[in-house]
Design a protein around this motif. Sequence first.
Motif, PDB file in Angstrom:
ATOM      1  N   VAL A 119     -22.510  -4.480  24.591  1.00 39.08           N
ATOM      2  CA  VAL A 119     -23.235  -4.883  25.797  1.00 39.08           C
ATOM      3  C   VAL A 119     -23.785  -3.672  26.540  1.00 39.08           C
ATOM      4  O   VAL A 119     -24.948  -3.662  26.957  1.00 39.08           O
ATOM      5  N   VAL A 120     -22.985  -2.644  26.697  1.00 33.07           N
ATOM      6  CA  VAL A 120     -23.457  -1.447  27.411  1.00 33.07           C
ATOM      7  C   VAL A 120     -24.621  -0.810  26.660  1.00 33.07           C
ATOM      8  O   VAL A 120     -25.646  -0.448  27.252  1.00 33.07           O
ATOM      9  N   THR A 121     -24.499  -0.695  25.348  1.00 35.72           N
ATOM     10  CA  THR A 121     -25.577  -0.099  24.560  1.00 35.72           C
ATOM     11  C   THR A 121     -26.837  -0.957  24.607  1.00 35.72           C
ATOM     12  O   THR A 121     -27.947  -0.434  24.739  1.00 35.72           O
ATOM     13  N   GLY A 122     -26.676  -2.267  24.513  1.00 31.75           N
ATOM     14  CA  GLY A 122     -27.827  -3.166  24.603  1.00 31.75           C
ATOM     15  C   GLY A 122     -28.524  -3.078  25.949  1.00 31.75           C
ATOM     16  O   GLY A 122     -29.752  -3.052  26.032  1.00 31.75           O
ATOM     17  N   CYS A 123     -27.739  -2.997  27.028  1.00 27.24           N
ATOM     18  CA  CYS A 123     -28.328  -2.895  28.369  1.00 27.24           C
ATOM     19  C   CYS A 123     -29.031  -1.558  28.582  1.00 27.24           C
ATOM     20  O   CYS A 123     -30.107  -1.506  29.186  1.00 27.24           O
ATOM     21  N   VAL A 124     -28.436  -0.482  28.081  1.00 24.38           N
ATOM     22  CA  VAL A 124     -29.081   0.832  28.203  1.00 24.38           C
ATOM     23  C   VAL A 124     -30.392   0.829  27.420  1.00 24.38           C
ATOM     24  O   VAL A 124     -31.420   1.311  27.903  1.00 24.38           O
ATOM     25  N   SER A 125     -30.372   0.271  26.219  1.00 27.15           N
ATOM     26  CA  SER A 125     -31.592   0.233  25.407  1.00 27.15           C
ATOM     27  C   SER A 125     -32.665  -0.628  26.048  1.00 27.15           C
ATOM     28  O   SER A 125     -33.857  -0.361  25.890  1.00 27.15           O
ATOM     29  N   ALA A 126     -32.256  -1.674  26.758  1.00 29.80           N
ATOM     30  CA  ALA A 126     -33.227  -2.547  27.410  1.00 29.80           C
ATOM     31  C   ALA A 126     -33.743  -1.960  28.713  1.00 29.80           C
ATOM     32  O   ALA A 126     -34.906  -2.148  29.068  1.00 29.80           O
ATOM     33  N   GLY A 127     -32.882  -1.248  29.416  1.00 28.78           N
ATOM     34  CA  GLY A 127     -33.257  -0.766  30.734  1.00 28.78           C
ATOM     35  C   GLY A 127     -33.942   0.583  30.774  1.00 28.78           C
ATOM     36  O   GLY A 127     -34.621   0.909  31.738  1.00 28.78           O
ATOM     37  N   VAL A 128     -33.780   1.375  29.739  1.00 30.32           N
ATOM     38  CA  VAL A 128     -34.357   2.715  29.716  1.00 30.32           C
ATOM     39  C   VAL A 128     -35.502   2.737  28.710  1.00 30.32           C
ATOM     40  O   VAL A 128     -35.332   2.299  27.578  1.00 30.32           O
ATOM     41  N   PRO A 129     -36.664   3.217  29.117  1.00 30.04           N
ATOM     42  CA  PRO A 129     -37.786   3.272  28.167  1.00 30.04           C
ATOM     43  C   PRO A 129     -37.460   4.141  26.956  1.00 30.04           C
ATOM     44  O   PRO A 129     -36.753   5.136  27.057  1.00 30.04           O
ATOM     45  N   GLY A 182     -33.587  -0.012  21.134  1.00 31.01           N
ATOM     46  CA  GLY A 182     -34.894  -0.409  21.634  1.00 31.01           C
ATOM     47  C   GLY A 182     -36.049   0.324  20.988  1.00 31.01           C
ATOM     48  O   GLY A 182     -37.202   0.140  21.376  1.00 31.01           O
ATOM     49  N   GLN A 183     -35.757   1.168  20.000  1.00 33.19           N
ATOM     50  CA  GLN A 183     -36.804   1.949  19.337  1.00 33.19           C
ATOM     51  C   GLN A 183     -37.625   1.074  18.391  1.00 33.19           C
ATOM     52  O   GLN A 183     -37.118   0.079  17.876  1.00 33.19           O
ATOM     53  N   PRO A 184     -38.858   1.445  18.140  1.00 29.73           N
ATOM     54  CA  PRO A 184     -39.688   0.676  17.202  1.00 29.73           C
ATOM     55  C   PRO A 184     -39.177   0.776  15.758  1.00 29.73           C
ATOM     56  O   PRO A 184     -38.292   1.579  15.447  1.00 29.73           O
ATOM     57  N   ALA A 185     -39.749  -0.020  14.889  1.00 32.09           N
ATOM     58  CA  ALA A 185     -39.281  -0.131  13.499  1.00 32.09           C
ATOM     59  C   ALA A 185     -39.419   1.175  12.726  1.00 32.09           C
ATOM     60  O   ALA A 185     -38.640   1.434  11.807  1.00 32.09           O
ATOM     61  N   ASP A 186     -40.376   2.011  13.074  1.00 30.55           N
ATOM     62  CA  ASP A 186     -40.622   3.225  12.300  1.00 30.55           C
ATOM     63  C   ASP A 186     -39.779   4.424  12.757  1.00 30.55           C
ATOM     64  O   ASP A 186     -39.975   5.529  12.278  1.00 30.55           O
ATOM     65  N   SER A 187     -38.816   4.208  13.653  1.00 31.98           N
ATOM     66  CA  SER A 187     -37.994   5.301  14.167  1.00 31.98           C
ATOM     67  C   SER A 187     -36.865   5.620  13.190  1.00 31.98           C
ATOM     68  O   SER A 187     -35.923   4.856  13.026  1.00 31.98           O
ATOM     69  N   GLY A 188     -36.959   6.785  12.553  1.00 30.10           N
ATOM     70  CA  GLY A 188     -35.923   7.233  11.639  1.00 30.10           C
ATOM     71  C   GLY A 188     -34.625   7.564  12.361  1.00 30.10           C
ATOM     72  O   GLY A 188     -33.531   7.348  11.843  1.00 30.10           O
ATOM     73  N   THR A 189     -34.755   8.084  13.593  1.00 27.47           N
ATOM     74  CA  THR A 189     -33.571   8.415  14.382  1.00 27.47           C
ATOM     75  C   THR A 189     -32.786   7.159  14.711  1.00 27.47           C
ATOM     76  O   THR A 189     -31.555   7.133  14.596  1.00 27.47           O
ATOM     77  N   ALA A 190     -33.473   6.105  15.117  1.00 30.16           N
ATOM     78  CA  ALA A 190     -32.796   4.850  15.451  1.00 30.16           C
ATOM     79  C   ALA A 190     -32.106   4.264  14.225  1.00 30.16           C
ATOM     80  O   ALA A 190     -30.987   3.759  14.321  1.00 30.16           O
ATOM     81  N   LEU A 191     -32.762   4.349  13.087  1.00 28.86           N
ATOM     82  CA  LEU A 191     -32.151   3.854  11.853  1.00 28.86           C
ATOM     83  C   LEU A 191     -30.894   4.649  11.525  1.00 28.86           C
ATOM     84  O   LEU A 191     -29.851   4.075  11.170  1.00 28.86           O
ATOM     85  N   THR A 192     -30.963   5.960  11.669  1.00 32.92           N
ATOM     86  CA  THR A 192     -29.805   6.809  11.402  1.00 32.92           C
ATOM     87  C   THR A 192     -28.649   6.479  12.337  1.00 32.92           C
ATOM     88  O   THR A 192     -27.502   6.348  11.899  1.00 32.92           O
ATOM     89  N   VAL A 193     -28.940   6.316  13.632  1.00 28.06           N
ATOM     90  CA  VAL A 193     -27.895   5.990  14.597  1.00 28.06           C
ATOM     91  C   VAL A 193     -27.279   4.632  14.272  1.00 28.06           C
ATOM     92  O   VAL A 193     -26.060   4.463  14.277  1.00 28.06           O
TER      93      VAL A 193
END
Length: 192
Positions: free
Chosen positions: A132-142, A157-168
């Motif tokens: 929940v905290v991670t989801g809210c941070v991703s939704a609330g912060v650009p 909240g990163q777009p589909a082409d974000s390699g960093t988001a996929l790694t995380v």
Amino acid sequence: MRTATLFLRSRDVPAGTLWAVPAMAAVAWLGAGPAGSRHAVTAAALALALGVAVLGHGLGGPDSTLDATAAIRWAPRRALHLIAIGTVAVAVVTVVTTVPVAVVLRDAAGFTGLAGLAAVLFGRRLTWTLPVVTGCVSAGVPAVPGPFALYLLTWAGQPADSGTALTVGVVLAVTGGAAYTARGPRRLDPVS
């Protein structure tokens, strides 16, 4: 079959599913927009975080000591339970949202790993916290590329082409899944 039914009931899975599925569908549907838009990605991330948080309550039984002392192999059951949570979340949100399936898979895997990690660190009652905290941070912060620490925190909240988001997402899924499968939920003293 009776063993599986008892396991699911002891983990409140039927009740959790009854609440999680409509909640995920409603949040994803309300946020649906143009395919791949930031608003749609954010809504899908929130829907997944909510669903995994509700379903994650079943990652431990009502008596953690009893779970630890049972003479059965818990690791396969724990792994299967995490996979089932992620699968249900992906299935529900994919049907409702316009977000690419890759984003839904990435976020569901990461949130499920976070729920497993929260169960290990905080116990059954607080498995909802990290998703929940991670989801809210991703939704609330650009989702901006800098500073890098903030970029890592907003991975969902990163777009589909974000390699960093996929790694995380993959690191969270593997870390949380391995920790929960190996250790199980934190043992808490019963409340008197």
